[in-house]
Design a protein around this motif. Structure first.
Motif, PDB file in Angstrom:
ATOM      1  N   LEU A   1       0.861  -1.185   0.000  1.00 14.21           N
ATOM      2  CA  LEU A   1       0.000   0.000   0.000  1.00 14.21           C
ATOM      3  C   LEU A   1       0.891   1.227   0.000  1.00 14.21           C
ATOM      4  O   LEU A   1       1.749   1.383   0.872  1.00 14.21           O
ATOM      5  CB  LEU A   1      -0.899   0.011   1.228  1.00 14.21           C
ATOM      6  N   ILE A   2       0.690   2.100  -0.985  1.00 17.62           N
ATOM      7  CA  ILE A   2       1.467   3.341  -1.099  1.00 17.62           C
ATOM      8  C   ILE A   2       0.511   4.517  -0.989  1.00 17.62           C
ATOM      9  O   ILE A   2      -0.443   4.635  -1.780  1.00 17.62           O
ATOM     10  CB  ILE A   2       2.246   3.400  -2.427  1.00 17.62           C
ATOM     11  N   ILE A   3       0.733   5.358  -0.005  1.00 18.32           N
ATOM     12  CA  ILE A   3      -0.060   6.579   0.178  1.00 18.32           C
ATOM     13  C   ILE A   3       0.861   7.750  -0.102  1.00 18.32           C
ATOM     14  O   ILE A   3       1.664   8.149   0.743  1.00 18.32           O
ATOM     15  CB  ILE A   3      -0.636   6.660   1.604  1.00 18.32           C
ATOM     16  N   ASP A   4       0.783   8.288  -1.298  1.00 20.96           N
ATOM     17  CA  ASP A   4       1.659   9.388  -1.697  1.00 20.96           C
ATOM     18  C   ASP A   4       0.910  10.710  -1.581  1.00 20.96           C
ATOM     19  O   ASP A   4      -0.300  10.767  -1.802  1.00 20.96           O
ATOM     20  CB  ASP A   4       2.153   9.175  -3.122  1.00 20.96           C
ATOM     21  N   HIS A   5       1.638  11.760  -1.239  1.00 17.50           N
ATOM     22  CA  HIS A   5       1.072  13.097  -1.028  1.00 17.50           C
ATOM     23  C   HIS A   5      -0.027  13.046   0.036  1.00 17.50           C
ATOM     24  O   HIS A   5      -1.120  13.602  -0.133  1.00 17.50           O
ATOM     25  CB  HIS A   5       0.534  13.679  -2.335  1.00 17.50           C
ATOM     26  N   ALA A   6       0.293  12.396   1.139  1.00 17.73           N
ATOM     27  CA  ALA A   6      -0.668  12.280   2.242  1.00 17.73           C
ATOM     28  C   ALA A   6      -1.037  13.646   2.803  1.00 17.73           C
ATOM     29  O   ALA A   6      -2.141  13.835   3.328  1.00 17.73           O
ATOM     30  CB  ALA A   6      -0.086  11.391   3.342  1.00 17.73           C
ATOM     31  N   ASP A   7      -0.127  14.620   2.709  1.00 13.10           N
ATOM     32  CA  ASP A   7      -0.416  15.958   3.225  1.00 13.10           C
ATOM     33  C   ASP A   7      -1.567  16.610   2.472  1.00 13.10           C
ATOM     34  O   ASP A   7      -2.347  17.375   3.056  1.00 13.10           O
ATOM     35  CB  ASP A   7       0.838  16.830   3.131  1.00 13.10           C
ATOM     36  N   VAL A   8      -1.693  16.299   1.171  1.00 10.97           N
ATOM     37  CA  VAL A   8      -2.819  16.836   0.398  1.00 10.97           C
ATOM     38  C   VAL A   8      -4.111  16.146   0.817  1.00 10.97           C
ATOM     39  O   VAL A   8      -5.175  16.771   0.869  1.00 10.97           O
ATOM     40  CB  VAL A   8      -2.563  16.676  -1.109  1.00 10.97           C
ATOM     41  N   MET A   9      -4.040  14.862   1.129  1.00  9.41           N
ATOM     42  CA  MET A   9      -5.239  14.148   1.593  1.00  9.41           C
ATOM     43  C   MET A   9      -5.738  14.703   2.919  1.00  9.41           C
ATOM     44  O   MET A   9      -6.940  14.668   3.198  1.00  9.41           O
ATOM     45  CB  MET A   9      -4.924  12.655   1.737  1.00  9.41           C
ATOM     46  N   VAL A  10      -4.826  15.219   3.745  1.00 14.61           N
ATOM     47  CA  VAL A  10      -5.236  15.858   4.997  1.00 14.61           C
ATOM     48  C   VAL A  10      -6.101  17.078   4.696  1.00 14.61           C
ATOM     49  O   VAL A  10      -7.028  17.402   5.440  1.00 14.61           O
ATOM     50  CB  VAL A  10      -4.005  16.248   5.835  1.00 14.61           C
ATOM     51  N   MET A  11      -5.816  17.766   3.590  1.00 18.16           N
ATOM     52  CA  MET A  11      -6.619  18.914   3.185  1.00 18.16           C
ATOM     53  C   MET A  11      -7.968  18.495   2.590  1.00 18.16           C
ATOM     54  O   MET A  11      -8.848  19.333   2.419  1.00 18.16           O
ATOM     55  CB  MET A  11      -5.851  19.753   2.150  1.00 18.16           C
ATOM     56  N   GLN A  12      -8.122  17.215   2.255  1.00 19.62           N
ATOM     57  CA  GLN A  12      -9.392  16.718   1.725  1.00 19.62           C
ATOM     58  C   GLN A  12     -10.240  16.157   2.867  1.00 19.62           C
ATOM     59  O   GLN A  12     -10.948  16.893   3.529  1.00 19.62           O
ATOM     60  CB  GLN A  12      -9.119  15.660   0.641  1.00 19.62           C
ATOM     61  N   ASN A  13     -10.150  14.857   3.088  1.00 18.77           N
ATOM     62  CA  ASN A  13     -10.891  14.229   4.189  1.00 18.77           C
ATOM     63  C   ASN A  13     -10.111  12.997   4.629  1.00 18.77           C
ATOM     64  O   ASN A  13     -10.208  11.941   4.003  1.00 18.77           O
ATOM     65  CB  ASN A  13     -12.305  13.849   3.749  1.00 18.77           C
ATOM     66  N   TRP A  14      -9.355  13.126   5.697  1.00 20.06           N
ATOM     67  CA  TRP A  14      -8.474  12.046   6.121  1.00 20.06           C
ATOM     68  C   TRP A  14      -9.264  10.824   6.584  1.00 20.06           C
ATOM     69  O   TRP A  14      -8.750   9.699   6.533  1.00 20.06           O
ATOM     70  CB  TRP A  14      -7.547  12.524   7.229  1.00 20.06           C
ATOM     71  N   SER A  15     -10.495  10.997   7.015  1.00 18.23           N
ATOM     72  CA  SER A  15     -11.288   9.845   7.453  1.00 18.23           C
ATOM     73  C   SER A  15     -11.506   8.857   6.312  1.00 18.23           C
ATOM     74  O   SER A  15     -11.655   7.651   6.545  1.00 18.23           O
ATOM     75  CB  SER A  15     -12.633  10.302   8.019  1.00 18.23           C
ATOM     76  N   HIS A  16     -11.514   9.335   5.055  1.00 24.03           N
ATOM     77  CA  HIS A  16     -11.628   8.434   3.912  1.00 24.03           C
ATOM     78  C   HIS A  16     -10.428   7.497   3.851  1.00 24.03           C
ATOM     79  O   HIS A  16     -10.563   6.307   3.540  1.00 24.03           O
ATOM     80  CB  HIS A  16     -11.726   9.233   2.610  1.00 24.03           C
ATOM     81  N   VAL A  17      -9.239   8.036   4.102  1.00 21.50           N
ATOM     82  CA  VAL A  17      -8.026   7.214   4.077  1.00 21.50           C
ATOM     83  C   VAL A  17      -8.097   6.124   5.141  1.00 21.50           C
ATOM     84  O   VAL A  17      -7.786   4.952   4.892  1.00 21.50           O
ATOM     85  CB  VAL A  17      -6.772   8.089   4.274  1.00 21.50           C
ATOM     86  N   LYS A  18      -8.513   6.498   6.337  1.00 23.57           N
ATOM     87  CA  LYS A  18      -8.619   5.514   7.417  1.00 23.57           C
ATOM     88  C   LYS A  18      -9.618   4.417   7.068  1.00 23.57           C
ATOM     89  O   LYS A  18      -9.369   3.234   7.334  1.00 23.57           O
ATOM     90  CB  LYS A  18      -9.039   6.208   8.720  1.00 23.57           C
ATOM     91  N   THR A  19     -10.733   4.794   6.456  1.00 19.48           N
ATOM     92  CA  THR A  19     -11.741   3.798   6.093  1.00 19.48           C
ATOM     93  C   THR A  19     -11.214   2.837   5.034  1.00 19.48           C
ATOM     94  O   THR A  19     -11.453   1.623   5.103  1.00 19.48           O
ATOM     95  CB  THR A  19     -13.011   4.499   5.577  1.00 19.48           C
ATOM     96  N   VAL A  20     -10.495   3.355   4.055  1.00 19.73           N
ATOM     97  CA  VAL A  20      -9.929   2.496   3.012  1.00 19.73           C
ATOM     98  C   VAL A  20      -8.952   1.493   3.618  1.00 19.73           C
ATOM     99  O   VAL A  20      -8.992   0.293   3.312  1.00 19.73           O
ATOM    100  CB  VAL A  20      -9.233   3.349   1.935  1.00 19.73           C
ATOM    101  N   VAL A  21      -8.066   1.951   4.491  1.00 23.14           N
ATOM    102  CA  VAL A  21      -7.084   1.058   5.111  1.00 23.14           C
ATOM    103  C   VAL A  21      -7.781  -0.015   5.940  1.00 23.14           C
ATOM    104  O   VAL A  21      -7.355  -1.179   5.966  1.00 23.14           O
ATOM    105  CB  VAL A  21      -6.096   1.866   5.980  1.00 23.14           C
TER     106      VAL A  21
ATOM    107  N   GLN B   1       2.912  -4.292   3.370  1.00 17.83           N
ATOM    108  CA  GLN B   1       3.841  -3.172   3.530  1.00 17.83           C
ATOM    109  C   GLN B   1       3.107  -1.869   3.213  1.00 17.83           C
ATOM    110  O   GLN B   1       2.447  -1.755   2.189  1.00 17.83           O
ATOM    111  CB  GLN B   1       5.042  -3.316   2.603  1.00 17.83           C
ATOM    112  N   THR B   2       3.216  -0.891   4.108  1.00 12.91           N
ATOM    113  CA  THR B   2       2.581   0.410   3.910  1.00 12.91           C
ATOM    114  C   THR B   2       3.662   1.476   3.804  1.00 12.91           C
ATOM    115  O   THR B   2       4.534   1.581   4.674  1.00 12.91           O
ATOM    116  CB  THR B   2       1.637   0.752   5.072  1.00 12.91           C
ATOM    117  N   ILE B   3       3.622   2.266   2.734  1.00 11.79           N
ATOM    118  CA  ILE B   3       4.583   3.348   2.502  1.00 11.79           C
ATOM    119  C   ILE B   3       3.804   4.657   2.474  1.00 11.79           C
ATOM    120  O   ILE B   3       2.968   4.871   1.590  1.00 11.79           O
ATOM    121  CB  ILE B   3       5.346   3.141   1.185  1.00 11.79           C
ATOM    122  N   ILE B   4       4.053   5.516   3.452  1.00  8.75           N
ATOM    123  CA  ILE B   4       3.364   6.803   3.554  1.00  8.75           C
ATOM    124  C   ILE B   4       4.354   7.908   3.221  1.00  8.75           C
ATOM    125  O   ILE B   4       5.419   8.014   3.846  1.00  8.75           O
ATOM    126  CB  ILE B   4       2.782   7.014   4.961  1.00  8.75           C
TER     127      ILE B   4
END
Length: 760
Positions: A492-512, A544-547
């Motif tokens: 799992l690769i989460i790139d540009h996570a800082d931009v996702m914080v500006m969107q809706n981080w709860s979506h990322v948590k739900t996907v994981v 493996q998770t790469i943030i």
């Protein structure tokens, strides 16, 4: 016979001895029907024929206690037992496991049977049945597994001709890099096999679930001063074997070198991408939170990190395909030899529930376009003779060109419009870049790369959090839909996570949270070839998770520490920041006031209370207009809005949900002094980046997440003799504080007995 759940498909009948086999099958069916009458606790009694009568009659009570030892059956054993009554092959597997556990070997009469091989279709299976080419099978003494030798004979393989294969042929042994032949030993990479073949003990799983990580080593980070990589377990760079070409498949290694040389790079072995690839190839979870993004003049660094994780993903996929293809060949060519041994070992357990192995989460379509195009460039030419659906991809994601359809340069055509926005805004959120709802599958075959492949037949899925959340929501409402293609994600690769914080981080948590779940349907899977830790529900311990992010915040930190359980361990970056105060162009006094709070639960209330008692009375008593209150979150925006309403203050609102037609009205009211206060959010600044005129007094209620926004906000102050900027912070804001004022100053500010600090 009822529907066979997870049953192996029929195939591979021995044409010779057909009558004999038919008789044996009838005998075995009758025997298994009789065996079903016994309960599992008494299953040892049906094998008494192998024991002498003396042993049966004179067995002591102590011996019986030693024999009858109850062991909790695993999920895999329960599944075999459930399917045994429906499928003869599965029944044979269960029979073998029972006899093996009791320390005896079955006779040919008891165990002889046809082990049927699966032959899944291209669109429903995880891809192993389509890959007809195999890697070189000769293994070193270290890499050859005992189960690959049958009766003292080493299994051999031929080169297939299926166009849907990914495996490289023996011609790889003739590849040369910089005039040096790539040896066969270089094909065998230990990190891939070691990571996936390892079986976790219950004690190790309990330790992982405790979430107690011990960072035991540290090494300098490449090209970043005063920055270090810290990690658990063994340092991946120290354990690196340079003779093995850093764990890359020879063809990938050669193509990467050629691509690197084409870009006029020097000293590949010391390059950023090669060093970061070595960390990725260790299969540790990784958090890199100081990546300079491409849209902030970090093109070289961002591209290097991107190349590294893309090559790691390709390497993982190609090695997975090679392993499955090799095993398919062995099963097809040596069926008679292997039928008694295939299900006793782990050599042929080589896949997950579904085909997709890599998930890349990205916030915006413009970033996805950039990464997918680079992925195609890094794919060896042999596997991209044809890039299918590239036209559709350019239509939906944009071509990335600076020219419009009329041929006129877009930068010249819209020069006046672009000049009002900073360059980083145009690169990140400009035309064709700001779509945050997308999802695309990518499939690699022997000669082509297919975009927009069906998700179940894809190797890589590239998606935005919102795009996946939509699919998850549809699956919860409509029973015929599911997201089982997320069940076997290994990287799992989460790139540009800082931009996702500006969107809706709860979506990322739900996907994981939805990754690596037991699927609801079979999807053509040969369950007898699935790795045991998938069946036991342990896949998330192997993922493996790469943030990757330009900065870290509590949400990203929590995801890394609480939802990433990779047994290999963790690697994270530690940085010392210089701060961004020198980028402030005005001679404005910046007064930092620390809010003391005892716990995180009270932090928000303490901040509002401090503002109401210490800051707002000064604003209320002053006749000076032009007060901007900057907040970083929508939650704080709502609390302050309600507070200002209760105080009957003169204010206007500029939040991220403001309608486009209201923007000009709000800016005009504030500039003309019709409204004394404007409440402005960080997300509004991120998505609109308007210049707010008329700011004479700036109150930063909470520090921005993005450090580059701090000088931009302070520079909104109009140049005068009485420019003031008041900043509220607490010890819980340390991550944000050190990025703005610098690590050294931040440590003094949170630990000092004083609570007010002035920067001029």
């Amino acid at each position: 016979m009822g529907k066979q759940l997870f049953a192996r498909k029929q195939g591979f009948k021995r044409l010779s001895k057909a009558e004999t086999l038919s008789k044996r099958e009838n005998v075995k069916r009758n025997r298994f029907a009789d065996e079903e009458k016994f309960t599992p606790s008494s299953s040892h009694s049906d094998e008494s024929g192998d024991l002498s009568e003396d042993h049966m009659d004179i067995a002591s009570e102590e011996e019986e206690v030693e024999k009858v030892v109850y062991r909790e059956p695993s999920m895999y054993e329960n599944l075999l037992k459930t399917l045994g009554s429906r499928n003869e092959t599965v029944a044979n597997a269960l029979r073998r496991r029972q006899i093996e556990e009791e320390g005896r070997s079955g006779t040919d009469e008891d165990l002889d049977g046809d082990i049927e091989s699966s032959n899944e279709s291209d669109e429903q299976h995880d891809g192993s049945g389509n890959d007809k080419k195999s890697p070189r099978s000769k293994a070193s003494a270290k890499g050859l597994k005992e189960s690959e030798l049958v009766d003292g004979m080493e299994l051999t393989e031929d080169v297939g001709t299926d166009d849907d294969g990914l495996s490289d042929t023996d011609e790889e042994s003739d590849l040369r890099v910089n005039g040096q032949s790539i040896s066969e030993a270089s094909v065998i990479t230990s990190t891939f096999a070691n990571h996936l073949d390892y079986r976790l003990s219950k004690e190790e799983i309990d330790h992982l679930m405790s979430r107690k990580w011990s960072y035991s080593w540290k090494m300098p980070a490449f090209s970043m001063s005063k920055s270090y990589w810290r990690g658990t377990g063994v340092c991946p760079v120290e354990a690196l074997d340079m003779d093995s070409h850093y764990g890359l498949k020879p063809r990938l290694y050669k193509h990467w070198l050629e691509t690197y040389d084409t870009s006029k790079g020097s000293e590949f072995h010391k390059s950023k991408q090669r060093l970061f690839f070595s960390i990725c190839n260790s299969y540790h979870d990784i958090m890199h939170h100081n990546k300079k993004p491409f849209y902030l003049k970090g093109q070289e660094e961002d591209s290097s990190i991107m190349d590294a994780y893309l090559m790691h993903s390709l390497n993982h996929l190609f090695q997975s395909k090679d392993l499955m293809t090799k095993n398919e060949r062995k099963l097809a060519k040596t069926q008679e030899i292997l039928e008694d041994k295939i299900l006793k070992g782990s050599a042929y357990l080589d896949r997950g529930f579904t085909r997709p192995k890599v998930l890349i989460l990205l916030p915006l379509a413009g970033i996805a376009r950039r990464i997918i195009k680079r992925l195609i460039q890094l794919t060896p030419s042999k596997n991209k003779v044809d890039v299918e659906n590239i036209g559709r991809f350019n239509d939906e994601f944009g071509s990335g060109s600076t020219e419009d359809k009329d041929g006129e340069d877009d930068s010249e055509k819209s020069k006046s419009r672009k000049s009002t926005k900073p360059p980083d805004f145009q690169a990140l959120l400009g035309r064709d870049n700001n779509n945050d709802h997308f999802m695309i599958g990518i499939k690699f075959t022997k000669k082509s790369t297919r975009l927009y492949s069906d998700f179940y037949s894809s190797d890589i899925i590239v998606a935005s959090p919102l795009g996946l959340i939509t699919k998850i929501g549809e699956a919860e409402v409509e029973k015929e839909k599911d997201v089982d293609y997320l069940s076997s994600i290994e990287i799992l690769i989460i790139d540009h996570a800082d931009v996702m914080v500006m969107q809706n981080w709860s979506h990322v948590k739900t996907v994981v949270e939805h990754l690596n779940q037991i699927p609801s349907k079979q999807h053509g899977t040969d369950i007898m070839r699935v790795r045991p830790w998938y069946l036991d529900g342990q896949a998330h311990f192997y993922r493996q998770t790469i943030i990757l992010s330009s900065h870290v915040n509590p949400d990203i930190n929590t995801l890394f520490n609480q939802q990433c359980f990779n047994y290999q361990g963790k690697v994270k970056l530690e940085c010392n920041y210089k701060g961004v105060l020198p980028k402030i162009l005005l001679q404005a006094r910046q007064i930092y006031e620390r809010i003391d709070t005892k716990s995180i639960m009270e932090a928000d209330d303490n901040r509002l209370e401090y503002f109401a008692k210490k800051v707002f009375p000064k604003i209320k008593d002053s006749v000076q207009p032009g007060v901007m209150i900057f907040v970083s979150s929508y939650f704080e925006f709502v609390r302050l809005r309600n507070f200002l309403k209760s105080q009957e203050a003169s204010f206007c609102l500029f939040g991220e949900y403001i309608k486009q037609r209201d923007i000009s009205r709000v800016r005009g009211q504030f500039f003309r002094g019709e409204k004394k206060i404007v409440l402005y959010t960080e997300r509004a600044h991120f998505y609109y980046r308007y210049k707010i005129r008329g700011v004479q007094n700036l109150i930063i209620y909470s520090l921005p997440e993005r450090k580059e926004f701090y000088p931009e906000i302070v520079n909104l102050l109009e140049d005068s003799d009485n420019m003031n900027c008041t900043v509220l912070f607490s010890r819980l804001d340390y991550f944000r504080l050190e990025r703005i004022v610098g690590s050294a100053a931040a440590k003094r500010m949170v630990n000092s007995e004083k609570s007010v600090f002035v920067f001029a």
